[in-house]
Design an enzyme around this catalytic site. Structure first.
Site, mmCIF file in Angstrom:
data_model
loop_
_atom_site.group_PDB
_atom_site.id
_atom_site.type_symbol
_atom_site.label_atom_id
_atom_site.label_comp_id
_atom_site.label_asym_id
_atom_site.label_seq_id
_atom_site.Cartn_x
_atom_site.Cartn_y
_atom_site.Cartn_z
ATOM 1 C CE LYS A 187 26.814 30.294 26.680
ATOM 2 N NZ LYS A 187 27.542 31.329 27.503
ATOM 3 C CD GLU A 262 18.316 38.554 15.657
ATOM 4 O OE1 GLU A 262 18.484 39.308 16.626
ATOM 5 O OE2 GLU A 262 17.221 38.045 15.382
ATOM 6 C CB CYS A 297 23.825 45.024 17.693
ATOM 7 S SG CYS A 297 22.036 44.819 17.850
ATOM 8 C CD GLU A 403 29.377 45.700 17.350
ATOM 9 O OE1 GLU A 403 28.166 45.979 17.440
ATOM 10 O OE2 GLU A 403 29.788 44.536 17.180
#
Length: 501
Positions: A187, A262, A297, A403
């Site tokens: 996906k 992750e 990230c 973040e």
């Protein structure tokens, strides 16, 4: 800061191209006939469409993967490896097409997407080699029995990949899972699926049987959730935000799926006074003001600077940022492209406002969108945010703890090594960290004390498929890459054969 205006972004809005899902070896539209617009973030204009896949499409893809599984798991490892190597050759042959699609779709500059495609081909070949090394262990337990272990693929696995590096992640994850003998439903991110669908076209040419890899596009709330809860999907591998990782964990509890996560990061980049400050300033800047506009990230978004050099180092960062070129990500001269899509653009802009509201000092940057370009520029409607740095002494603030996922960093001063470690670890995240120092003893102390899956010393953002990559704390729970990269895609089975004395 330099603004590129002489490069005309390709893929004009009048030339919208439709891309199709891959299910059971066939390229097809969504079952419901729906489409999702793909917007070029450089211009803010629609340039492509992808199918709005849903539960029905996921069901079809899982059925195709299930039907292909027994034959694929029984395919000799050498043959699986040969197919993967052929795919890697095809990726290299079409690298120019693929990086251009990737950059057009999510705005990541060619300075990153072009080498990432070639690196992805190398990673496919690395996993092809590992396919021929899958072994179990013989364990001497009893003189009357033969006891050993074998490693087997999970079966049908689901991959949900992120929008900041969709093609690189597709090449890496798919090749590892396929090398281990799994069949897959991917996906891709609904806002950046085009390069993945393009790369999937070359799987059949490499000799991969139909149904081994399937790609279903669609919204996370439709296609993504259907994949997570599907009873025939044994494992989900997800790369993306920690918030989404939590939702996937909650959804998967109904059938106790194996999860590989992750997740996000808020990585500290620590600079001591004894470091090579010229090299450190270049690397610290490149660690957050990236070709993908800080949408990584591992971005070094918390810059921790020894107080005696604080002002000088911030000035060095300001000078570097002022020389960066924002513009069309397809242009060789571009250092930093736009934010990938509109809602992320607005989110990052809001964090710029939050930083000022929290009392942080804006050292440089802060402008965005049409503020950066002439009204007549084709880039004036793009999702650009210039390199931005805040200075604060409050590590509890939102801009220090959350973040942002954009080219917005925060700088904090520290006085002692102990304080630097405390600031570095004062975060929910633990994905990566950077340390700049010429003191070897200090470096080794910090490596052990900083809680992160990767620590770079006198460098930053250096990755290779031969070295494991993982997170700690809320940055993830499963390693990838390295000599044991296929372990993530294999289960252990114990065997006990009683044969008597």
């Amino acid at each position: 800061m330099s603004i590129a205006t002489n490069e005309s972004p390709t893929a004009p809005s009048s030339n919208v191209v439709d891309y199709l899902q891959l299910i059971g070896g066939e390229f097809r539209a969504a079952s419901n006939g729906g489409w999702i617009d793909s917007v070029n973030p450089t211009t803010g204009q629609v340039w492509a469409r992808v199918p709005a896949g849903n539960t029905d499409d996921i069901d079809l893809a899982v059925a195709a993967a299930s039907a292909a599984y027994e034959d694929w798991r029984s395919t000799p490892a050498a043959q699986r490896a040969s197919i993967l190597r052929a795919w890697a050759r095809s990726v290299r042959e079409h690298a120019d097409e693929l990086w251009r699609l990737d950059s057009t779709d999510n705005g990541r500059a060619r300075v990153e997407t072009s080498p990432a495609i070639l690196g992805g081909a190398g990673q496919i070949e690395f996993h092809a080699g590992l396919a021929e090394t899958i072994t179990g262990e013989t364990v001497d337990i009893s003189p009357t029995a033969s006891t050993y272990s074998v490693r087997e693929p999970f079966g049908v696995v689901g991959l949900i990949i992120p929008w900041n590096a969709p093609l690189a992640m597709f090449l890496a994850k798919v090749s590892a899972a396929v090398a281990a003998g799994n069949t897959i439903v991917v996906k891709p991110p609904e806002r950046a699926s085009v390069s993945v669908l393009a790369a999937a076209r070359y799987l059949a040419d490499a000799g991969l049987p139909p149904g081994v890899v399937n790609v279903v596009t669609g919204e996370g709330s439709a296609a993504g959730e259907a994949l997570v809860i599907h009873p025939e999907v044994r494992k989900i591998s997800f790369t993306g935000s920690t918030a989404t990782g939590r939702r996937i964990t909650e959804k998967s509890t109904s059938n106790l799926k194996v999860l590989g996560l992750e997740l996000g990061g808020k990585s500290p980049h620590i600079v001591f006074a004894d470091a090579d400050l010229d090299a450190a300033a270049i690397s610290v800047s490149a660690g957050i003001f990236t070709g993908s506009a800080g949408q990584a990230c591992i971005a070094g978004s918390r810059i921790l600077i020894e107080r005696s050099i604080f002002e000088d180092f911030v000035d060095r960062l300001r000078i570097i940022a002022s020389r960066m070129t924002l513009g069309d990500p397809l242009a060789e001269s571009t250092d930093m492209g736009p934010i990938a899509f509109d809602t992320q653009f607005e989110k990052v802009r809001e964090y710029v406002k939050v930083g000022s509201a929290e009392g942080a000092t804006l050292a440089f940057g802060g402008r965005s969108g049409a503020e950066l370009f002439d009204e007549a520029s084709p880039l004036s409607g793009g999702y650009f945010i210039e390199p931005t740095l805040f200075v604060t002494d409050d590590n509890t603030s939102r801009i220090c703890q959350e973040e942002i996922f954009g080219p917005v960093a925060v700088a904090l001063a520290f006085d002692t090594e102990e304080e630097a470690v405390a600031l570095a670890n004062d975060s929910l995240y633990g994905l990566a960290a950077g340390v700049w120092s010429s003191d070897l003893g200090r470096v080794h102390r910090l490596i052990r004390r900083i809680r992160s899956g990767t620590v770079w010393v006198n460098t930053y953002r250096r990755l290779h498929w031969a070295l494991p990559f993982s997170g700690q704390k809320e940055s993830g729970n499963r390693p990838s890459n390295g000599p044991h990269a296929l372990d993530e895609w294999l289960e252990h089975k114990s065997v006990w054969i009683e044969h008597g004395a």
